[in-house]
Write a protein that holds these residues in place. Structure first.
Motif, PDB file in Angstrom:
ATOM      1  N   ASP A  48       0.623  -0.774   0.285  1.00 22.31           N
ATOM      2  CA  ASP A  48      -0.404  -0.241  -0.303  1.00 22.31           C
ATOM      3  C   ASP A  48       0.895   1.273   0.104  1.00 22.31           C
ATOM      4  O   ASP A  48       0.067   2.608  -0.355  1.00 22.31           O
ATOM      5  N   GLU A  49       2.243   1.100   0.046  1.00 21.08           N
ATOM      6  CA  GLU A  49       2.490   2.150  -0.005  1.00 21.08           C
ATOM      7  C   GLU A  49       3.658   2.395  -0.947  1.00 21.08           C
ATOM      8  O   GLU A  49       3.832   1.800  -2.075  1.00 21.08           O
ATOM      9  N   GLN A  50       3.284   3.896  -1.627  1.00 20.60           N
ATOM     10  CA  GLN A  50       3.691   4.384  -2.840  1.00 20.60           C
ATOM     11  C   GLN A  50       3.506   5.582  -3.101  1.00 20.60           C
ATOM     12  O   GLN A  50       3.519   6.293  -1.847  1.00 20.60           O
ATOM     13  N   ALA A  51       4.671   5.921  -3.917  1.00 21.37           N
ATOM     14  CA  ALA A  51       4.936   7.973  -3.765  1.00 21.37           C
ATOM     15  C   ALA A  51       5.904   7.965  -5.582  1.00 21.37           C
ATOM     16  O   ALA A  51       6.373   7.014  -6.039  1.00 21.37           O
ATOM     17  N   GLY A  52       5.897   9.385  -6.159  1.00 23.07           N
ATOM     18  CA  GLY A  52       5.982   9.645  -7.250  1.00 23.07           C
ATOM     19  C   GLY A  52       5.583  11.065  -7.462  1.00 23.07           C
ATOM     20  O   GLY A  52       5.301  11.503  -6.871  1.00 23.07           O
ATOM     21  N   LEU A  53       5.200  10.996  -9.132  1.00 22.13           N
ATOM     22  CA  LEU A  53       5.215  11.726  -9.923  1.00 22.13           C
ATOM     23  C   LEU A  53       3.325  12.072  -9.572  1.00 22.13           C
ATOM     24  O   LEU A  53       3.115  11.080 -10.387  1.00 22.13           O
ATOM     25  N   ALA A  54       3.043  13.123 -10.111  1.00 23.19           N
ATOM     26  CA  ALA A  54       1.578  13.525  -9.328  1.00 23.19           C
ATOM     27  C   ALA A  54       1.431  14.518 -10.504  1.00 23.19           C
ATOM     28  O   ALA A  54       1.814  15.393 -11.014  1.00 23.19           O
ATOM     29  N   VAL A  55       0.385  14.780 -11.961  1.00 22.52           N
ATOM     30  CA  VAL A  55      -0.852  15.635 -12.930  1.00 22.52           C
ATOM     31  C   VAL A  55      -1.780  15.546 -12.326  1.00 22.52           C
ATOM     32  O   VAL A  55      -2.745  14.498 -12.499  1.00 22.52           O
ATOM     33  N   VAL A  56      -2.502  16.297 -11.580  1.00 23.05           N
ATOM     34  CA  VAL A  56      -3.374  16.904 -10.762  1.00 23.05           C
ATOM     35  C   VAL A  56      -3.700  17.650 -11.756  1.00 23.05           C
ATOM     36  O   VAL A  56      -3.938  18.806 -11.054  1.00 23.05           O
ATOM     37  N   LEU A  57      -5.844  17.438 -11.776  1.00 20.88           N
ATOM     38  CA  LEU A  57      -6.914  18.520 -12.215  1.00 20.88           C
ATOM     39  C   LEU A  57      -7.257  18.770 -11.135  1.00 20.88           C
ATOM     40  O   LEU A  57      -7.056  19.227 -10.048  1.00 20.88           O
ATOM     41  N   ASP A  58      -8.004  17.298 -10.065  1.00 15.98           N
ATOM     42  CA  ASP A  58      -8.423  17.905  -9.060  1.00 15.98           C
ATOM     43  C   ASP A  58      -8.310  16.163  -8.163  1.00 15.98           C
ATOM     44  O   ASP A  58      -8.106  15.509  -9.085  1.00 15.98           O
ATOM     45  N   ASP A  59      -9.180  15.880  -7.410  1.00  8.02           N
ATOM     46  CA  ASP A  59      -9.137  14.319  -6.283  1.00  8.02           C
ATOM     47  C   ASP A  59      -9.243  13.297  -7.389  1.00  8.02           C
ATOM     48  O   ASP A  59      -8.642  12.373  -7.562  1.00  8.02           O
ATOM     49  N   ASP A  60     -10.114  13.585  -8.723  1.00 13.53           N
ATOM     50  CA  ASP A  60     -10.875  12.241  -9.020  1.00 13.53           C
ATOM     51  C   ASP A  60     -10.173  12.272  -9.766  1.00 13.53           C
ATOM     52  O   ASP A  60     -10.629  11.409 -11.143  1.00 13.53           O
ATOM     53  N   THR A  61      -9.492  13.245 -10.881  1.00 12.47           N
ATOM     54  CA  THR A  61      -9.316  13.657 -12.151  1.00 12.47           C
ATOM     55  C   THR A  61      -7.542  14.247 -11.903  1.00 12.47           C
ATOM     56  O   THR A  61      -7.196  14.767 -12.363  1.00 12.47           O
ATOM     57  N   HIS A  62      -6.456  12.379 -12.666  1.00 13.82           N
ATOM     58  CA  HIS A  62      -4.752  13.229 -12.240  1.00 13.82           C
ATOM     59  C   HIS A  62      -4.915  11.761 -12.952  1.00 13.82           C
ATOM     60  O   HIS A  62      -4.816  10.995 -13.363  1.00 13.82           O
ATOM     61  N   LEU A  63      -2.859  11.826 -13.105  1.00 14.90           N
ATOM     62  CA  LEU A  63      -2.412  10.744 -13.841  1.00 14.90           C
ATOM     63  C   LEU A  63      -0.901  10.199 -12.702  1.00 14.90           C
ATOM     64  O   LEU A  63      -0.441  12.016 -12.248  1.00 14.90           O
ATOM     65  N   LEU A  64      -0.591   9.678 -11.548  1.00 12.32           N
ATOM     66  CA  LEU A  64      -0.235   9.226 -10.824  1.00 12.32           C
ATOM     67  C   LEU A  64       1.040   7.497 -11.778  1.00 12.32           C
ATOM     68  O   LEU A  64       0.291   6.892 -11.894  1.00 12.32           O
ATOM     69  N   PHE A  65       2.065   8.242 -11.506  1.00 10.76           N
ATOM     70  CA  PHE A  65       3.291   8.111 -12.134  1.00 10.76           C
ATOM     71  C   PHE A  65       4.431   7.180 -10.435  1.00 10.76           C
ATOM     72  O   PHE A  65       4.918   8.288 -10.041  1.00 10.76           O
TER      73      PHE A  65
END
Length: 492
Positions: free
Chosen positions: A368-385
Motif C-alpha cells: 500500500d506504500e506508494q510515492a512519485g510524480l503527480a499530474v493533478v487536475l483535482d481529487d478525481d482527475t489525475h495521473l500518478l506515476f
C-alpha cells in the motif's frame, strides 16, 4: 512601461486577477479554489514581471477547506489599498460566504477573516475618495444569482465601513447585464474616472462567450447606462480565448492597463492572467488585443526551502514535509480521490509543452506504500506515476495504465507534456530515459482550476512511518538548455 502587453504575465493556474497600485508598486491576487495557501499575492514594478510575495490566507486558523469539493473554495478576490491598509475581499463558496482580510504589508501577515453579509460571489471594493471629489465612503459590490438555469445574475452594492470591516445601510441593485438576455453578469469592479463612475463586469460565462462590458453613472448608486459598443471586450478568437474578468489600474504616468483572465486552447493550462493596454474613447474603455508570444520560465528546485509556489490540496492540519536534504514527504493514510489533504505538494503547469522530472529515493515497505510524480487536475482527475513494491506503475484513478519492474534504489521519474499528450519515462540516476507509455489525457480538460504538477506519497489508509525523498524537481521546455547536471526527459 516595458514588456509585451498581452503575454500571459502569470502563466498557468492564475484565474480571476485583481490589481492595485501603491506608488510605483503593483500588487495582484488571483483565485485559488481548494488549494492552500489561499489567494496568492504577487508584486511587480512594470505589470509584466511578477514575483510571488506570499498568500493572504496562509494559516490554518484563517481558512478551513476541510471537505472542500473540486473547483469550490475561494472564488475571485479583489485587492484594494486605502489609507495605508490593504483590503482584500473574497468569497468562500460552500462556507460562510464573503469576507475581508487586511494588512499593512501585502507580503503579510494578513488578518483573520472578517465575515460580511450578503449573497453571491465575485466581491469587490471601491473607495470613493479620489482627488476629483467623492464623499469619502467605501462600497462593496458582488454578483448574485437570480435564475441559475437561465444564467441570470445581478450586481448589488452596500456601503463598506473600512475601520469596522463590515457592511452597513441599504442594498442597491446596480446592473443585470448589457441586454435583457444577458447571461452571468459577474466580476464587478467600480472606478471613478473624470468624475464619472464606471462599472466594469464580465458577461457570457467563463467559456468561449466570456466578455467584458462597461456601464457608467453620475452617482455611485446609479442608474448605470451601458456602453453603446458593449461588450467593450468581445468574445475572443485566436491563440487566446475566454478573455474576461478584467480589473483596471492606472500607471504613475496616467495611462491605463487591465489585467484579465484568458485561456490558451489545446492544453490543460486553464485560466491564466494576461495584460491589456487600455485607451479611452468618449469615456469608454478600449482594450488592446490579447495575444500570446511564448513566455517561458524553466525551473530547478533543490528544496533548500519550500517556495511559496507549492500548494497543498485543502488546509493541512500540520506540515507533512521537510526540506533541506531534498523534499521529504511523510506517507500518510490520506490519498487522492478523497476530500482530505493528502501528502501532495504541487505547483501550476505554466506552458502547454514542458518536460517534468524528479529523482525519487523511496523503498516501499508494504504494497500500500506508494510515492512519485503527480499530474493533478483535482481529487478525481489525475495521473500518478508511482514507485510501488512491484516497480513503477502509472495510474489513472483506480486503473493501472502501465507498469515496469525496476531495481531497488533511486529512480528518476519524468513526463513529457505536449498539449494533452503525456509521455511518462523513467531512468536510473546515471542512465538514459526509457519511455513507459503515452497517454492522450483529454480528460484533464479544466473547468475553473487547471493542471498542477507535483510530488505525492500515500500509505493508502494504513498508518506508516515511511518517507519518500525527492532530491530535486525540474520543469524545462523543448528547445531550451537543461539545468546543469540534469538530463531532460528526452526519448530513449
Amino acid at each position: 512601461m516595458t514588456g509585451f502587453f498581452g503575454d500571459p504575465v502569470l502563466p498557468g493556474f492564475r484565474p480571476d486577477p485583481s490589481v492595485c497600485r501603491v506608488g510605483a508598486d503593483y500588487y495582484l491576487v488571483t483565485s485559488s479554489f481548494e488549494w492552500f495557501p489561499g489567494l496568492p499575492v504577487f508584486h511587480s514594478r512594470d505589470l509584466v514581471n511578477w514575483r510571488r510575495i506570499g498568500s493572504a490566507l496562509d494559516r490554518a486558523s484563517q481558512l478551513d477547506l476541510d471537505g472542500c469539493e473540486p473547483s469550490r473554495g475561494l472564488f475571485a478576490p479583489t485587492i484594494r489599498h486605502h489609507d495605508g491598509v490593504f483590503h482584500l475581499v473574497c468569497t468562500l463558496m460552500d462556507g460562510p460566504g464573503h469576507f475581508v482580510v487586511t494588512a499593512t504589508d501585502p507580503a503579510g501577515p494578513w488578518s483573520q477573516p472578517h465575515w460580511l453579509d450578503g449573497e453571491g460571489f465575485d466581491p469587490s471594493l471601491f473607495f470613493d475618495d479620489g482627488p476629483d471629489g467623492g464623499d469619502g465612503r467605501a462600497w462593496f459590490t458582488a454578483a448574485r444569482v437570480l435564475d441559475e438555469a437561465a444564467g441570470r445574475t445581478e450586481i448589488w452594492m452596500r456601503e463598506y465601513l473600512p475601520r469596522e470591516r463590515r457592511l452597513t445601510g441599504p442594498e442597491h441593485a446596480l446592473w443585470s447585464g448589457s441586454h435583457p438576455d444577458a447571461r452571468w453578469s459577474e466580476a464587478p469592479h467600480l472606478y471613478k474616472i473624470d468624475g464619472t463612475y464606471v462599472l466594469l463586469t464580465a458577461e457570457g460565462g467563463t467559456d468561449v462567450d466570456h466578455s467584458v462590458v462597461a456601464a457608467r453613472a453620475d452617482r455611485v448608486t446609479g442608474p448605470y447606462e451601458g456602453a453603446p459598443g458593449n461588450p467593450v471586450l468581445p468574445p475572443a478568437k485566436g491563440p487566446v480565448t475566454c478573455t474576461g474578468h478584467a480589473d483596471l489600474v492606472q500607471t504613475p504616468y496616467g495611462d491605463w492597463r487591465a489585467v484579465l483572465l484568458g485561456v490558451r486552447p489545446g492544453s490543460a493550462l486553464g485560466r491564466e492572467t494576461f495584460l491589456s493596454r487600455i485607451t479611452w474613447e468618449e469615456g469608454w474603455p478600449v482594450f488592446s488585443p490579447v495575444v500570446h508570444t511564448g513566455l517561458r520560465r524553466p525551473l530547478h528546485d533543490g528544496f533548500a526551502t519550500l517556495s511559496a509556489d507549492w500548494s497543498t490540496l485543502r488546509t493541512p492540519a500540520a506540515p507533512f514535509w521537510t526540506t533541506g536534504d531534498g523534499l521529504r514527504l511523510r506517507l500518510r493514510p490520506d490519498r487522492l480521490g478523497e476530500r482530505t489533504t493528502p501528502s501532495l505538494l504541487a505547483r501550476p503547469q505554466e506552458q502547454p509543452d514542458c518536460d517534468v522530472s524528479t529523482e525519487l529515493h523511496f523503498a516501499p515497505a508494504a504494497p500500500d506504500e506508494q510515492a512519485g510524480l503527480a499530474v493533478v487536475l483535482d481529487d478525481d482527475t489525475h495521473l500518478l506515476f508511482l514507485r510501488t513494491t512491484e516497480g513503477l506503475s502509472l495510474h489513472h484513478g483506480p486503473e493501472v495504465l502501465a507498469g515496469v519492474a525496476v531495481p531497488p534504489g533511486p529512480v528518476r521519474l519524468g513526463v513529457r507534456i505536449r498539449g494533452f499528450s503525456h509521455t511518462f519515462a523513467h531512468a536510473a540516476p546515471d542512465g538514459a530515459w526509457q519511455d513507459l507509455t503515452t497517454v492522450e489525457a483529454t480528460f484533464l480538460t479544466p473547468l475553473f482550476t487547471s493542471i498542477q504538477l507535483g510530488l505525492y506519497a500515500t500509505s493508502h489508509g494504513r498508518p506508516s512511518t515511511n518517507q519518500a525523498r525527492f532530491a530535486w524537481f525540474d520543469i524545462t521546455y523543448p528547445g531550451r538548455q537543461e539545468p546543469p547536471g540534469h538530463q531532460g526527459v528526452s526519448s530513449k
